[in-house]
Design a protein around this motif. Structure first.
Motif, PDB file in Angstrom:
ATOM      1  N   SER A   1      62.087  90.584  46.669  1.00  8.12           N
ATOM      2  CA  SER A   1      62.590  91.260  45.478  1.00  8.12           C
ATOM      3  C   SER A   1      62.337  92.764  45.574  1.00  8.12           C
TER       4      SER A   1
ATOM      5  N   VAL B   1      67.830  89.602  46.151  1.00  5.52           N
ATOM      6  CA  VAL B   1      68.846  89.195  47.121  1.00  5.52           C
ATOM      7  C   VAL B   1      68.391  87.909  47.798  1.00  5.52           C
ATOM      8  N   GLN B   2      69.285  86.962  47.873  1.00 10.31           N
ATOM      9  CA  GLN B   2      68.942  85.670  48.460  1.00 10.31           C
ATOM     10  C   GLN B   2      68.459  85.852  49.906  1.00 10.31           C
TER      11      GLN B   2
ATOM     12  N   PHE C   1      76.683  89.447  50.332  1.00 12.77           N
ATOM     13  CA  PHE C   1      75.361  88.938  49.955  1.00 12.77           C
ATOM     14  C   PHE C   1      75.435  88.305  48.569  1.00 12.77           C
ATOM     15  N   THR C   2      74.394  87.533  48.265  1.00 17.83           N
ATOM     16  CA  THR C   2      74.267  86.867  46.975  1.00 17.83           C
ATOM     17  C   THR C   2      72.970  87.316  46.327  1.00 17.83           C
ATOM     18  N   HIS C   3      72.984  87.566  45.021  1.00 15.86           N
ATOM     19  CA  HIS C   3      71.754  88.045  44.376  1.00 15.86           C
ATOM     20  C   HIS C   3      71.720  87.731  42.891  1.00 15.86           C
TER      21      HIS C   3
ATOM     22  N   LYS D   1      65.752  87.569  50.790  1.00 19.29           N
ATOM     23  CA  LYS D   1      65.013  88.810  50.990  1.00 19.29           C
ATOM     24  C   LYS D   1      63.975  88.982  49.873  1.00 19.29           C
TER      25      LYS D   1
ATOM     26  N   ASN E   1      66.137  93.527  41.818  1.00 21.96           N
ATOM     27  CA  ASN E   1      67.235  93.018  42.629  1.00 21.96           C
ATOM     28  C   ASN E   1      66.699  91.909  43.533  1.00 21.96           C
TER      29      ASN E   1
ATOM     30  N   ARG F   1      77.841  86.108  44.054  1.00 23.64           N
ATOM     31  CA  ARG F   1      78.167  86.631  45.392  1.00 23.64           C
ATOM     32  C   ARG F   1      79.024  87.883  45.295  1.00 23.64           C
TER      33      ARG F   1
END
Length: 233
Positions: free
Chosen positions: A82, A77-78, A99-101, A80, A75, A58
């Motif tokens: 890739s 992102v949780q 955001f978390t990724h 969304k 990348n 995060r």
């Protein structure tokens, strides 16, 4: 049948758990190495081996990342789709936090960057800091360039390149600034009222410089110098 149903349930749970990677704080992500921290910034040196990936982590703060060397990353992102990014040496980007990724290195060489979190981002959003006199623009120096890239959260980010002997003329630093080195170099700082000082840096170094001084900065080494500065009011 009961045993078979139980085994299927266990397998289904295992698959579900593996699909939902646990989230960790950025400080617990093993590829992010804390290099510097103060009330303004938290600086991480990031390195991913070829084809490797970070843990799901995060980003709670707005941040800038400076790429060290060319690479290609994915990348994730949780929540969304890739996104694949082709990055060049010195590419510098701002990303809002919250955001978390997972970051994946798609290339055959290490992916390295310096990630700089803005610790006062929330304060900047609630009470916008004073504007800079200049927020974008390229300046041609004596033996170099000074390219103001952007201002975010009141922080001015600039890409500076100096050939051997090149210099930034006399200028004042009212506030502190962070310097991220993109090359190995040697610089001479001639501060008004003090003796000159020579600084040697390696590519990837991040140095915090307190404000309140006026100086001339010269590339006193034998090779070109390139670095990114993040100036704070």
């Amino acid at each position: 049948m009961k045993l078979r149903s139980a085994l299927l349930l266990i397998i289904s749970c295992a698959v579900l758990l593996s699909a939902q990677a646990p989230e960790v704080e950025i400080t617990a992500e093993p590829h992010h190495h804390l290099a510097l921290q103060n009330p303004f910034v938290r600086v991480f040196k990031v390195e991913l081996a070829p084809q490797a990936a970070t843990l799901m982590h995060r980003h709670r703060h707005d941040y800038v990342f400076v790429t060290l060397g060319p690479s290609e990353v994915e990348n994730d992102v949780q929540g969304k789709p890739s996104a694949a990014l082709k990055l060049k040496d010195g590419d510098t980007y701002f990303l809002p936090g919250g955001f978390t990724h997972i970051a994946k290195n798609l290339s055959g060489q290490p992916f390295r960057n310096v990630t700089i979190e803005f610790m006062q981002d929330e304060k900047a959003r609630k009470s916008p800091p004073p504007k800079w006199d200049e927020e974008r623009g390229m300046h041609i120096l004596e033996g170099g360039t000074q390219d103001i890239l952007f201002v975010k959260d009141g922080v001015r980010v600039t890409d500076i390149q100096l050939q051997p002997g090149g210099s930034i003329p006399r200028h004042h630093h009212a506030g502190p600034h962070l310097v991220v080195s993109l090359t190995d170099y040697e610089l001479r700082s001639d501060v008004v009222g003090k003796r000159g000082k020579t600084m040697q840096q390696k590519a990837g170094d991040a140095s915090w410089v307190p404000g309140g001084f006026t100086h001339v900065l010269t590339n006193s080494g034998k090779q070109a110098a390139r670095f990114i500065t993040l100036e704070f009011h």
